[in-house]
Design a protein around this motif. Structure first.
Motif, PDB file in Angstrom:
ATOM      1  N   GLU A  79      49.477  74.884  54.635  1.00  0.00           N
ATOM      2  CA  GLU A  79      49.624  73.992  55.780  1.00  0.00           C
ATOM      3  C   GLU A  79      49.404  74.745  57.090  1.00  0.00           C
ATOM      4  OE1 GLU A  79      50.403  70.264  57.772  1.00  0.00           O
ATOM      5  OE2 GLU A  79      49.494  70.909  55.889  1.00  0.00           O
ATOM      6  N   ALA A  80      49.945  75.953  57.218  1.00  0.00           N
ATOM      7  CA  ALA A  80      49.724  76.744  58.431  1.00  0.00           C
ATOM      8  C   ALA A  80      48.237  77.046  58.612  1.00  0.00           C
ATOM      9  CB  ALA A  80      50.549  78.028  58.374  1.00  0.00           C
ATOM     10  N   ALA A  81      47.564  77.379  57.520  1.00  0.00           N
ATOM     11  CA  ALA A  81      46.124  77.654  57.590  1.00  0.00           C
ATOM     12  C   ALA A  81      45.340  76.402  57.982  1.00  0.00           C
ATOM     13  CB  ALA A  81      45.626  78.206  56.254  1.00  0.00           C
ATOM     14  N   ARG A  82      45.722  75.251  57.432  1.00  0.00           N
ATOM     15  CA  ARG A  82      45.052  73.987  57.786  1.00  0.00           C
ATOM     16  C   ARG A  82      45.192  73.708  59.276  1.00  0.00           C
ATOM     17  NH1 ARG A  82      45.918  68.623  58.708  1.00  0.00           N
ATOM     18  NH2 ARG A  82      48.182  68.854  58.739  1.00  0.00           N
ATOM     19  N   LEU A  83      46.392  73.910  59.794  1.00  0.00           N
ATOM     20  CA  LEU A  83      46.638  73.652  61.205  1.00  0.00           C
ATOM     21  C   LEU A  83      45.909  74.667  62.094  1.00  0.00           C
ATOM     22  CD1 LEU A  83      50.355  72.715  60.727  1.00  0.00           C
ATOM     23  CD2 LEU A  83      48.545  71.152  61.496  1.00  0.00           C
ATOM     24  N   GLU A  84      45.790  75.898  61.637  1.00  0.00           N
ATOM     25  CA  GLU A  84      44.992  76.891  62.378  1.00  0.00           C
ATOM     26  C   GLU A  84      43.537  76.459  62.467  1.00  0.00           C
ATOM     27  OE1 GLU A  84      46.756  81.313  61.999  1.00  0.00           O
ATOM     28  OE2 GLU A  84      46.055  80.454  60.111  1.00  0.00           O
ATOM     29  N   ARG A  85      43.001  75.914  61.380  1.00  0.00           N
ATOM     30  CA  ARG A  85      41.606  75.443  61.409  1.00  0.00           C
ATOM     31  C   ARG A  85      41.427  74.310  62.426  1.00  0.00           C
ATOM     32  NH1 ARG A  85      42.367  76.297  55.913  1.00  0.00           N
ATOM     33  NH2 ARG A  85      42.608  74.068  55.448  1.00  0.00           N
ATOM     34  N   LEU A  86      42.514  73.590  62.713  1.00  0.00           N
ATOM     35  CA  LEU A  86      42.468  72.523  63.715  1.00  0.00           C
ATOM     36  C   LEU A  86      42.661  73.056  65.134  1.00  0.00           C
ATOM     37  CD1 LEU A  86      44.593  69.811  61.864  1.00  0.00           C
ATOM     38  CD2 LEU A  86      42.096  69.890  62.116  1.00  0.00           C
ATOM     39  N   GLY A  87      42.972  74.361  65.258  1.00  0.00           N
ATOM     40  CA  GLY A  87      43.115  74.972  66.575  1.00  0.00           C
ATOM     41  C   GLY A  87      44.510  75.461  66.918  1.00  0.00           C
ATOM     42  N   ALA A  88      45.495  75.251  66.044  1.00  0.00           N
ATOM     43  CA  ALA A  88      46.852  75.746  66.302  1.00  0.00           C
ATOM     44  C   ALA A  88      46.902  77.264  66.112  1.00  0.00           C
ATOM     45  CB  ALA A  88      47.850  75.064  65.371  1.00  0.00           C
ATOM     46  N   GLN A  89      47.943  77.870  66.670  1.00  0.00           N
ATOM     47  CA  GLN A  89      48.162  79.310  66.507  1.00  0.00           C
ATOM     48  C   GLN A  89      49.534  79.540  65.882  1.00  0.00           C
ATOM     49  OE1 GLN A  89      47.426  81.853  69.974  1.00  0.00           O
ATOM     50  NE2 GLN A  89      46.767  79.971  70.991  1.00  0.00           N
ATOM     51  N   ARG A  90      49.616  80.539  65.006  1.00  0.00           N
ATOM     52  CA  ARG A  90      50.918  80.957  64.470  1.00  0.00           C
ATOM     53  C   ARG A  90      51.593  81.824  65.539  1.00  0.00           C
ATOM     54  NH1 ARG A  90      50.191  81.844  58.011  1.00  0.00           N
ATOM     55  NH2 ARG A  90      48.171  80.822  57.873  1.00  0.00           N
ATOM     56  N   ILE A  91      52.854  81.523  65.810  1.00  0.00           N
ATOM     57  CA  ILE A  91      53.617  82.265  66.810  1.00  0.00           C
ATOM     58  C   ILE A  91      54.598  83.219  66.139  1.00  0.00           C
ATOM     59  CG2 ILE A  91      55.228  82.079  68.764  1.00  0.00           C
ATOM     60  CD1 ILE A  91      52.328  81.037  69.302  1.00  0.00           C
ATOM     61  N   ALA A  92      55.376  82.724  65.168  1.00  0.00           N
ATOM     62  CA  ALA A  92      56.386  83.560  64.515  1.00  0.00           C
ATOM     63  C   ALA A  92      56.754  82.976  63.159  1.00  0.00           C
ATOM     64  CB  ALA A  92      57.634  83.662  65.384  1.00  0.00           C
ATOM     65  N   PHE A  93      57.012  83.864  62.207  1.00  0.00           N
ATOM     66  CA  PHE A  93      57.532  83.472  60.894  1.00  0.00           C
ATOM     67  C   PHE A  93      59.023  83.762  60.936  1.00  0.00           C
ATOM     68  CE2 PHE A  93      57.632  84.040  56.095  1.00  0.00           C
ATOM     69  CZ  PHE A  93      57.423  82.698  55.842  1.00  0.00           C
ATOM     70  N   VAL A  94      59.857  82.722  60.931  1.00  0.00           N
ATOM     71  CA  VAL A  94      61.285  82.839  61.188  1.00  0.00           C
ATOM     72  C   VAL A  94      62.071  82.880  59.885  1.00  0.00           C
ATOM     73  CG1 VAL A  94      63.261  81.791  62.366  1.00  0.00           C
ATOM     74  CG2 VAL A  94      60.963  81.611  63.372  1.00  0.00           C
ATOM     75  N   ARG A  95      62.882  83.913  59.748  1.00  0.00           N
ATOM     76  CA  ARG A  95      63.770  84.069  58.582  1.00  0.00           C
ATOM     77  C   ARG A  95      63.036  83.922  57.257  1.00  0.00           C
ATOM     78  NH1 ARG A  95      69.176  80.687  60.231  1.00  0.00           N
ATOM     79  NH2 ARG A  95      69.404  81.584  62.303  1.00  0.00           N
TER      80      ARG A  95
END
Length: 127
Positions: A79-95
Motif C-alpha cells: 500500500e505504501a508503494a502504491r501511494l508512492e507511485r501516486l506521488g505520496a512520500q514516506r515520512i516515518a515508519f512508526v513503532r
C-alpha cells in the motif's frame, strides 16, 4: 494483490487531558465514548462508531492540533508503494507498525495494519 480502505479519522489533540477533548467531540458528533485509553498508554481515546463507519480516534500529540486520515491495509509495504507511485512520500515508519506519509498536496496521513477483524464494505482491491 492487496486491499485497503479508509479506516479512521484521527483528531490530533495537543492537550493535557484527552478526556475533555473526547467529551467535546462525543457531544459534537453524537458518538459515545468507547474508551478514553485505547492502548493503555493514555495516548488514544476512541468514539463508538458502527462497523461500516470509519473509526474516530483522538490522539494526544505534541505538535499543533489537526485532523488526519488513516488508511488500513492487509499489506503495509504494497500500500505504501502504491501511494508512492501516486506521488505520496514516506515520512516515518512508526513503532514498526505504521507509515506516516505525505500527499503531494502536503497533507499527512497514515497507512496502518487492518484495524478490525473484518474489512467489511467499502474495500478496495489493488492488483
Amino acid at each position: 494483490m492487496h486491499h485497503s480502505r479508509l479506516c479512521a479519522l484521527v483528531l490530533d489533540c495537543k492537550v493535557a487531558d484527552l478526556g475533555d477533548a473526547a467529551t467535546f467531540w462525543s457531544a459534537a458528533l453524537g458518538k459515545p465514548i468507547a474508551t478514553l485509553d485505547q492502548d493503555g498508554d493514555g495516548r488514544y481515546a476512541e468514539l463508538r462508531t458502527a462497523d461500516d463507519e470509519p473509526l474516530i480516534l483522538l490522539q494526544k500529540v505534541e505538535h499543533e492540533s489537526r485532523v488526519h486520515l488513516d488508511i488500513e491495509t492487509d499489506d503495509l509495504e504494497a500500500e505504501a508503494a502504491r501511494l508512492e507511485r501516486l506521488g505520496a512520500q514516506r515520512i516515518a515508519f512508526v513503532r514498526r507498525r505504521w507509515w506516516v506519509m505525505e500527499a503531494p498536496s502536503g497533507q499527512r496521513f497514515c497507512v496502518v495494519r487492518k484495524q478490525r477483524d473484518a474489512f467489511g464494505p467499502h474495500l478496495n482491491r489493488w492488483d
